[in-house]
Motif scaffolding. Structure first.
Motif, PDB file in Angstrom:
ATOM      1  N   PRO A 156       0.795  -1.238   0.000  1.00  0.00           N
ATOM      2  CA  PRO A 156       0.000   0.000   0.000  1.00  0.00           C
ATOM      3  C   PRO A 156       0.819   1.275   0.000  1.00  0.00           C
ATOM      4  O   PRO A 156       0.286   2.350  -0.317  1.00  0.00           O
ATOM      5  CB  PRO A 156      -0.815  -0.120   1.294  1.00  0.00           C
ATOM      6  N   LYS A 157       2.109   1.185   0.352  1.00  0.00           N
ATOM      7  CA  LYS A 157       2.945   2.386   0.419  1.00  0.00           C
ATOM      8  C   LYS A 157       3.903   2.509  -0.761  1.00  0.00           C
ATOM      9  O   LYS A 157       4.793   3.365  -0.753  1.00  0.00           O
ATOM     10  CB  LYS A 157       3.736   2.400   1.726  1.00  0.00           C
ATOM     11  N   LEU A 158       3.701   1.689  -1.792  1.00  0.00           N
ATOM     12  CA  LEU A 158       4.611   1.713  -2.938  1.00  0.00           C
ATOM     13  C   LEU A 158       4.540   3.055  -3.653  1.00  0.00           C
ATOM     14  O   LEU A 158       3.476   3.470  -4.095  1.00  0.00           O
ATOM     15  CB  LEU A 158       4.264   0.584  -3.911  1.00  0.00           C
ATOM     16  N   ARG A 159       5.685   3.702  -3.775  1.00  0.00           N
ATOM     17  CA  ARG A 159       5.749   5.030  -4.384  1.00  0.00           C
ATOM     18  C   ARG A 159       6.732   5.101  -5.536  1.00  0.00           C
ATOM     19  O   ARG A 159       6.737   6.091  -6.282  1.00  0.00           O
ATOM     20  CB  ARG A 159       6.126   6.080  -3.329  1.00  0.00           C
ATOM     21  N   ALA A 160       7.610   4.091  -5.664  1.00  0.00           N
ATOM     22  CA  ALA A 160       8.651   4.148  -6.688  1.00  0.00           C
ATOM     23  C   ALA A 160       8.794   2.784  -7.352  1.00  0.00           C
ATOM     24  O   ALA A 160       8.892   1.763  -6.671  1.00  0.00           O
ATOM     25  CB  ALA A 160       9.976   4.570  -6.066  1.00  0.00           C
ATOM     26  N   LEU A 166       0.159  14.553 -15.580  1.00  0.00           N
ATOM     27  CA  LEU A 166       1.147  14.446 -14.498  1.00  0.00           C
ATOM     28  C   LEU A 166       1.350  15.842 -13.908  1.00  0.00           C
ATOM     29  O   LEU A 166       2.383  16.474 -14.123  1.00  0.00           O
ATOM     30  CB  LEU A 166       2.472  13.881 -15.040  1.00  0.00           C
ATOM     31  N   PRO A 167       0.391  16.342 -13.160  1.00  0.00           N
ATOM     32  CA  PRO A 167       0.430  17.749 -12.730  1.00  0.00           C
ATOM     33  C   PRO A 167       1.585  18.095 -11.804  1.00  0.00           C
ATOM     34  O   PRO A 167       1.945  19.271 -11.691  1.00  0.00           O
ATOM     35  CB  PRO A 167      -0.917  17.930 -12.024  1.00  0.00           C
ATOM     36  N   LYS A 168       2.189  17.095 -11.128  1.00  0.00           N
ATOM     37  CA  LYS A 168       3.285  17.372 -10.199  1.00  0.00           C
ATOM     38  C   LYS A 168       4.651  16.967 -10.756  1.00  0.00           C
ATOM     39  O   LYS A 168       5.647  16.978 -10.033  1.00  0.00           O
ATOM     40  CB  LYS A 168       3.038  16.684  -8.862  1.00  0.00           C
ATOM     41  N   LEU A 169       4.714  16.628 -12.035  1.00  0.00           N
ATOM     42  CA  LEU A 169       5.973  16.166 -12.610  1.00  0.00           C
ATOM     43  C   LEU A 169       7.040  17.260 -12.564  1.00  0.00           C
ATOM     44  O   LEU A 169       6.830  18.363 -13.056  1.00  0.00           O
ATOM     45  CB  LEU A 169       5.764  15.712 -14.056  1.00  0.00           C
ATOM     46  N   GLU A 170       8.187  16.912 -11.986  1.00  0.00           N
ATOM     47  CA  GLU A 170       9.299  17.839 -11.884  1.00  0.00           C
ATOM     48  C   GLU A 170      10.482  17.426 -12.747  1.00  0.00           C
ATOM     49  O   GLU A 170      11.306  18.271 -13.102  1.00  0.00           O
ATOM     50  CB  GLU A 170       9.764  17.946 -10.425  1.00  0.00           C
ATOM     51  N   ARG A 171      10.566  16.145 -13.068  1.00  0.00           N
ATOM     52  CA  ARG A 171      11.713  15.635 -13.831  1.00  0.00           C
ATOM     53  C   ARG A 171      11.217  14.691 -14.923  1.00  0.00           C
ATOM     54  O   ARG A 171      10.557  13.694 -14.633  1.00  0.00           O
ATOM     55  CB  ARG A 171      12.683  14.910 -12.901  1.00  0.00           C
ATOM     56  N   ALA A 212      -1.937   8.751 -16.197  1.00  0.00           N
ATOM     57  CA  ALA A 212      -2.533   9.755 -15.321  1.00  0.00           C
ATOM     58  C   ALA A 212      -2.147   9.407 -13.885  1.00  0.00           C
ATOM     59  O   ALA A 212      -2.780   8.562 -13.251  1.00  0.00           O
ATOM     60  CB  ALA A 212      -4.043   9.803 -15.485  1.00  0.00           C
ATOM     61  N   LEU A 213      -1.091  10.047 -13.391  1.00  0.00           N
ATOM     62  CA  LEU A 213      -0.588   9.792 -12.041  1.00  0.00           C
ATOM     63  C   LEU A 213      -0.457  11.137 -11.329  1.00  0.00           C
ATOM     64  O   LEU A 213       0.507  11.867 -11.553  1.00  0.00           O
ATOM     65  CB  LEU A 213       0.757   9.068 -12.098  1.00  0.00           C
ATOM     66  N   PRO A 214      -1.394  11.470 -10.476  1.00  0.00           N
ATOM     67  CA  PRO A 214      -1.439  12.821  -9.900  1.00  0.00           C
ATOM     68  C   PRO A 214      -0.279  13.155  -8.974  1.00  0.00           C
ATOM     69  O   PRO A 214      -0.023  14.335  -8.717  1.00  0.00           O
ATOM     70  CB  PRO A 214      -2.768  12.834  -9.135  1.00  0.00           C
ATOM     71  N   GLU A 215       0.443  12.136  -8.470  1.00  0.00           N
ATOM     72  CA  GLU A 215       1.547  12.397  -7.547  1.00  0.00           C
ATOM     73  C   GLU A 215       2.923  12.205  -8.172  1.00  0.00           C
ATOM     74  O   GLU A 215       3.941  12.397  -7.494  1.00  0.00           O
ATOM     75  CB  GLU A 215       1.420  11.480  -6.319  1.00  0.00           C
ATOM     76  N   LEU A 216       2.997  11.825  -9.446  1.00  0.00           N
ATOM     77  CA  LEU A 216       4.287  11.495 -10.050  1.00  0.00           C
ATOM     78  C   LEU A 216       5.196  12.719 -10.130  1.00  0.00           C
ATOM     79  O   LEU A 216       4.828  13.747 -10.673  1.00  0.00           O
ATOM     80  CB  LEU A 216       4.090  10.906 -11.443  1.00  0.00           C
ATOM     81  N   ARG A 217       6.420  12.551  -9.580  1.00  0.00           N
ATOM     82  CA  ARG A 217       7.410  13.624  -9.605  1.00  0.00           C
ATOM     83  C   ARG A 217       8.468  13.412 -10.680  1.00  0.00           C
ATOM     84  O   ARG A 217       8.999  14.390 -11.210  1.00  0.00           O
ATOM     85  CB  ARG A 217       8.123  13.703  -8.246  1.00  0.00           C
ATOM     86  N   GLU A 234       5.147   8.068  -7.227  1.00  0.00           N
ATOM     87  CA  GLU A 234       5.841   9.358  -7.304  1.00  0.00           C
ATOM     88  C   GLU A 234       7.062   9.312  -8.220  1.00  0.00           C
ATOM     89  O   GLU A 234       7.491  10.353  -8.723  1.00  0.00           O
ATOM     90  CB  GLU A 234       6.275   9.799  -5.905  1.00  0.00           C
ATOM     91  N   HIS A 235       7.618   8.117  -8.422  1.00  0.00           N
ATOM     92  CA  HIS A 235       8.818   7.974  -9.247  1.00  0.00           C
ATOM     93  C   HIS A 235       8.681   6.728 -10.115  1.00  0.00           C
ATOM     94  O   HIS A 235       8.382   5.652  -9.606  1.00  0.00           O
ATOM     95  CB  HIS A 235      10.070   7.865  -8.373  1.00  0.00           C
ATOM     96  N   LEU A 236       8.935   6.901 -11.410  1.00  0.00           N
ATOM     97  CA  LEU A 236       8.791   5.805 -12.358  1.00  0.00           C
ATOM     98  C   LEU A 236       9.967   5.794 -13.310  1.00  0.00           C
ATOM     99  O   LEU A 236      10.281   6.816 -13.938  1.00  0.00           O
ATOM    100  CB  LEU A 236       7.487   5.956 -13.144  1.00  0.00           C
ATOM    101  N   GLY A 237      10.630   4.644 -13.398  1.00  0.00           N
ATOM    102  CA  GLY A 237      11.703   4.454 -14.360  1.00  0.00           C
ATOM    103  C   GLY A 237      11.451   3.210 -15.177  1.00  0.00           C
ATOM    104  O   GLY A 237      10.966   2.202 -14.652  1.00  0.00           O
TER     105      GLY A 237
END
Length: 307
Positions: free
Chosen positions: A93-97, A172-177, A145-150, A129-132
Motif C-alpha cells: 500500500p505504500k509503494l511510491r517508486a 502528471l500535474p506534479k511532474l518535476e523531472r 494519469a498519475l497525480p503524484e508522479l514527480r 511518485e517515481h517511475l523508471g
C-alpha cells in the motif's frame, strides 16, 4: 555507452538486491531489486511471492524489477510480471517508486529488452511518485494519469512515436523531472521533434524543473525547437546530452536568452567543434559540454546509447 551496472540508488533510496531467505531492508532508506540470473532454479514469480510474505513488506516504498525471465529475448513479454505487480497492490500500500527492467548489457542489450503495456501497473498504484523504465520494444504506458508522479525516466536505444505521444498526452500535474532517451531509428526510434510540440508551451507539466530530451539522432532539431520555447522559463536544467548535437543545434542554444538563464545546460557527448564548445562553456550558466566526439563532415555519427 552500455549499461554495465545495476542501479545502486533510485528515488532517494538505496537499492539492494533481494533473495529468498534474506530479511527486508529498512523501508525508510532501502528498496529491493528482485531479479533472476541465468543459473537460478527459482523463477521471478516465485521470488516475488516469497518477498510478499516478508514481515513488514507493507512498509515497502519502492521496487526495482531486474531480469525477470532467463529465456526472455526479442519475443519475450513481461505480462506475467505486470499481472503479479497488479495483483500484489494490497500487499504494497505504500509503494511510491517503481523501476522496470534494471537489466545490464551482459543480461540483455537495452535494444533487446522486451516490454509491453505497463499501464495496468499505474492503475493499481495511482500514488506513484517515481517511475523508471528501461527498454522501448513494444512499450506502452497507455493514458498515463498519475497525480503524484514527480519523476519519469524512460531509457531506450529507440522510443516509438506512439510512446512519445503517450507521454506528451499524460496527466502528471506534479511532474518535476522528465528524462526521455529518444534514441535512433536503427534501434526503433520513430518519433520526430514535432511529436514533442505539446511540451513546448510549458503548460503540459507546469512544475517541470529538469527536462531531458537526450540520446537522439535528431538532437539538432530538438535544440532548435526547444531553445526559445516557453517551457524553458520554468526549467532549472535542460539536458540534450548523449545525442547527435552539432554546431547547428548548438548555435540555437547559444543565441537563446532563456538558455542563458538556466541553472545548467547539459550537452555532454556532443559532435560540436572545439570553437563551439568554448562558446557554450562561456554562457552565464553551468554548462557540461564534455565528451566531445570527433567526426569529419562525411563520418557516421551515432547516439551514446543504441544497441
Amino acid at each position: 555507452m552500455t549499461i554495465s551496472a545495476h542501479l545502486t540508488d533510485f528515488a532517494g533510496f538505496k537499492v539492494v538486491s533481494w533473495e529468498p531467505g534474506q530479511p527486508l531492508g529498512d523501508p525508510a532508506t532501502t528498496i529491493h531489486r528482485i531479479a533472476v540470473e541465468y543459473d537460478d532454479a527459482a523463477p521471478w514469480l516465485a521470488k516475488f511471492r516469497a518477498f510478499l510474505e516478508l514481515p513488514r513488506v507493507a512498509e515497502t516504498q519502492g521496487l526495482v524489477i531486474g531480469m525477470w525471465d532467463t529465456e526472455a529475448g526479442m519475443d519475450g513479454d513481461p505480462g506475467e510480471v505486470v499481472e503479479a505487480l497488479v495483483t500484489a497492490h494490497a500487499h504494497l500500500p505504500k509503494l511510491r517508486a517503481v523501476f522496470m527492467n534494471d537489466i545490464t548489457y551482459e543480461e540483455n542489450e537495452v535494444s533487446w529488452i522486451p516490454n509491453g503495456d505497463l499501464s495496468p501497473i499505474f492503475a493499481a498504484y495511482p500514488a506513484l511518485e517515481h517511475l523508471g523504465i528501461r527498454g522501448g520494444n513494444g512499450l506502452s504506458v497507455g493514458h498515463l494519469a498519475l497525480p503524484e508522479l514527480r519523476s519519469l525516466e524512460i531509457q531506450a536505444g529507440g522510443l516509438s512515436a506512439e510512446l512519445v505521444r503517450e507521454v506528451m498526452s499524460a496527466e502528471l500535474p506534479k511532474l518535476e523531472r522528465l528524462e526521455l532517451y529518444l534514441g535512433t531509428d536503427n534501434y526503433g526510434a520513430t518519433s520526430t521533434p514535432e511529436d514533442l510540440a505539446p511540451l513546448l508551451d510549458g503548460r503540459l507539466f507546469p512544475r517541470l524543473k529538469y527536462l531531458g530530451l537526450k540520446n537522439s539522432d535528431h538532437e539538432d532539431q530538438i535544440a532548435q525547437i526547444v531553445a526559445n520555447a516557453p517551457v524553458l522559463e520554468g526549467l532549472e536544467v535542460l539536458d540534450l546530452s548523449m545525442g547527435i548535437l552539432t554546431d547547428e543545434g548548438a548555435a540555437a542554444l547559444l543565441s537563446s536568452p532563456l538558455v542563458a538563464k538556466l541553472k545548467k545546460l547539459d550537452v555532454s557527448f556532443n559532435w560540436c567543434s572545439d570553437e563551439m564548445v568554448k562558446k557554450l562553456e562561456a554562457l552565464p550558466t553551468e554548462v557540461d559540454a564534455s565528451d566531445r566526439q570527433d567526426a569529419d563532415e562525411d563520418d557516421w555519427r551515432y547516439v551514446s546509447l543504441g544497441e
